[in-house]
Design a protein around this motif. Structure first.
Motif, PDB file in Angstrom:
ATOM      1  N   GLN A 137      35.143  19.626  20.221  1.00  0.00           N
ATOM      2  CA  GLN A 137      34.120  18.625  20.537  1.00  0.00           C
ATOM      3  C   GLN A 137      34.459  17.354  19.762  1.00  0.00           C
ATOM      4  O   GLN A 137      34.397  17.335  18.537  1.00  0.00           O
ATOM      5  CB  GLN A 137      32.733  19.133  20.129  1.00  0.00           C
ATOM      6  CG  GLN A 137      32.343  20.468  20.741  1.00  0.00           C
ATOM      7  CD  GLN A 137      31.706  20.325  22.110  1.00  0.00           C
ATOM      8  OE1 GLN A 137      31.774  19.264  22.733  1.00  0.00           O
ATOM      9  NE2 GLN A 137      31.089  21.388  22.587  1.00  0.00           N
ATOM     10  N   THR A 189      29.093  14.464  14.637  1.00  0.00           N
ATOM     11  CA  THR A 189      27.713  14.820  14.338  1.00  0.00           C
ATOM     12  C   THR A 189      27.681  15.571  13.012  1.00  0.00           C
ATOM     13  O   THR A 189      28.727  15.875  12.431  1.00  0.00           O
ATOM     14  CB  THR A 189      27.105  15.665  15.469  1.00  0.00           C
ATOM     15  OG1 THR A 189      25.704  15.846  15.228  1.00  0.00           O
ATOM     16  CG2 THR A 189      27.780  17.030  15.561  1.00  0.00           C
ATOM     17  N   ALA A 236      26.150  20.265  14.803  1.00  0.00           N
ATOM     18  CA  ALA A 236      27.335  20.829  15.449  1.00  0.00           C
ATOM     19  C   ALA A 236      27.171  22.328  15.656  1.00  0.00           C
ATOM     20  O   ALA A 236      27.481  22.865  16.732  1.00  0.00           O
ATOM     21  CB  ALA A 236      28.575  20.538  14.607  1.00  0.00           C
ATOM     22  N   LEU A 289      30.371  27.345  14.955  1.00  0.00           N
ATOM     23  CA  LEU A 289      31.458  26.528  14.422  1.00  0.00           C
ATOM     24  C   LEU A 289      32.613  27.437  14.044  1.00  0.00           C
ATOM     25  O   LEU A 289      32.413  28.600  13.669  1.00  0.00           O
ATOM     26  CB  LEU A 289      30.976  25.728  13.213  1.00  0.00           C
ATOM     27  CG  LEU A 289      30.150  24.476  13.534  1.00  0.00           C
ATOM     28  CD1 LEU A 289      29.566  23.885  12.256  1.00  0.00           C
ATOM     29  CD2 LEU A 289      30.990  23.435  14.258  1.00  0.00           C
ATOM     30  N   PHE A 321      34.075  18.555  15.811  1.00  0.00           N
ATOM     31  CA  PHE A 321      33.981  19.957  15.418  1.00  0.00           C
ATOM     32  C   PHE A 321      34.618  20.859  16.471  1.00  0.00           C
ATOM     33  O   PHE A 321      34.889  20.444  17.598  1.00  0.00           O
ATOM     34  CB  PHE A 321      32.526  20.360  15.183  1.00  0.00           C
ATOM     35  CG  PHE A 321      31.586  20.112  16.343  1.00  0.00           C
ATOM     36  CD1 PHE A 321      31.242  21.139  17.217  1.00  0.00           C
ATOM     37  CD2 PHE A 321      31.040  18.852  16.560  1.00  0.00           C
ATOM     38  CE1 PHE A 321      30.373  20.927  18.272  1.00  0.00           C
ATOM     39  CE2 PHE A 321      30.163  18.620  17.623  1.00  0.00           C
ATOM     40  CZ  PHE A 321      29.831  19.657  18.475  1.00  0.00           C
TER      41      PHE A 321
END
Length: 407
Positions: free
Chosen positions: A176, A180, A185, A196, A283
């Motif tokens: 991504q 953020t 995220a 994540l 991320f």
């Protein structure tokens, strides 16, 4: 990939046309494995609703049979009781649906015809299940936005990319590039049944770094390590232990924060801890690839009672279960302990398939009822040493059903 792994992957691909995979983000399985979403918005024009769906790579709903029509009113439309626009137009010669197919079934409120004189008409589904024709742009009384996803994913990773690891489980990943905070995220990843980046070996760590660098991301990416406030120890966002450590010397530093990032500008892709709310970065999300293991026979299982450690499946899992009604009794091996069940996965048609969980061997104390698509585990604890599962599928087509385990 070794021969055994290859055969497992090929076997999985062979199942795809029959069972499909999960709906895209914000969409749910409603009817015959098809993906829809809806929300109430007042006074929507046709063009406004069309644009909303189109931006999500979706189209306005298609109805091709009496069953479709009746199930829409009993599930999608009836939930709010409001009309919605249909993906039906006149091309000057014939009626055509948004997926390109011609009209073969209709439930028109009047004898509407298709000609060059009616190409500016649009159609909506009314509260009485009839379809109404109106002039484009002249009607604002449709208060329900309903979109149908164009197609379901044919990938083992849904909208993610697949990384074949050569291990027991392949990895699905998505980079991504928007920046953020760590917590936002992680929330974004969770919406697609992921976390994540969870990294348990140097090969995956290097792959994530190279993926980020290839996209021009040199300032670091969020990864899924966070400090547990209760135990003051770091763990991966999926709850797994850290069995591979790539923190830079001197890190994690207790003065810097409770979340973590990977330094993509470093060849080693080392990690440092950062503040969870004050360091916006791109991320990477990861999740295990779905593997169609332990296929089940059709029909309700012959096993009548389950106990701790047993796995429970819908008929034919992971292929479509079909119409079926099954009951499962789960009894704790220690009668003084409360029974627990973990629903590992469920994918059902929201119109007509449910899994209901009851407390005890008899009675109607419901602990939960589930339908639609939910890929992440749900843990349920009874008030007694017994749990009953009631599977009721009146459709059961183009979905996988459920997989549970007694804890």
């Amino acid at each position: 990939m070794d021969d055994q792994k290859t055969m497992k992957f090929i076997a999985f691909l062979a199942l795809l046309p029959a069972l499909g995979l999960s709906c895209q983000i914000n969409y749910d399985v409603w009817l015959d494995g098809r993906c829809f979403r809806q929300n109430y918005q007042t006074s929507n024009t046709y063009s406004n609703t069309f644009d909303i769906c189109n931006k999500e790579n979706a189209h306005l709903p298609v109805i091709k049979s009496r069953d479709d029509n009746d199930q829409f009113i009993s599930s999608l439309a009836h939930q709010f009781g409001y009309a919605f626009w249909l993906g039906l137009i006149c091309d000057g010669k014939k009626f055509v649906w948004a997926d390109g197919s011609e009209l073969t079934y209709n439930n028109f409120a009047a004898d509407y015809t298709c000609s060059n004189a009616t190409v500016d008409r649009r159609y909506f589904y009314g509260n009485d299940q009839l379809w109404y024709e109106v002039l484009t742009g002249n009607y604002y009384g449709v208060n329900n936005v309903v979109c149908e996803a164009k197609e379901r994913s044919a990938s083992t990773c849904d909208s993610f990319d697949l990384l074949q690891t050569g291990q027991a489980t392949d990895i699905c990943y998505k980079l991504q590039q928007k920046t953020t905070t760590w917590q936002d995220a992680e929330s974004t990843c969770n919406k697609e049944a992921a976390h994540l980046a969870v990294i348990h070996d140097p090969k995956l760590n290097d792959f994530i770094r190279r993926t980020a660098v290839s996209a021009g991301i040199l300032g670091g990416v969020h990864i899924g390590i966070q400090n547990n406030f209760t135990t003051n120890t770091y763990k991966w966002a999926d709850g797994s232990e850290i069995d591979y450590d790539n923190f830079k010397p001197g890190f994690p530093n207790p003065k810097l924060g409770d979340c973590s990032m990977m330094d993509t500008n470093s060849v080693a892709g080392q990690w440092v801890n950062i503040g969870c709310q004050n360091t916006p970065l791109p991320f990477v999300c990861t999740k295990p690839a779905f593997v169609a293991s332990n296929p089940q026979p059709a029909g309700c299982p012959s096993k009548k009672q389950y106990t701790n450690g047993d796995e429970i499946f819908s008929p034919s899992f992971p292929q479509a279960p079909g119409a079926s009604v099954c009951d499962y009794l789960l009894m704790a091996s220690d009668t003084t302990k409360k029974a627990q069940v973990e629903i590992l996965f469920h994918e059902m048609n929201s119109c007509c398939d449910t899994l209901t969980v009851y407390d005890g061997t008899v009675g109607s104390n419901m602990l939960g009822s589930f339908t639609g698509y939910h890929p992440t585990p749900i843990n349920i604890i009874a008030n007694s040493n017994a749990i009953r599962l009631h599977w009721n599928a009146t459709s059961g087509v183009h979905v996988r059903g459920f997989h549970a385990r007694m804890l």
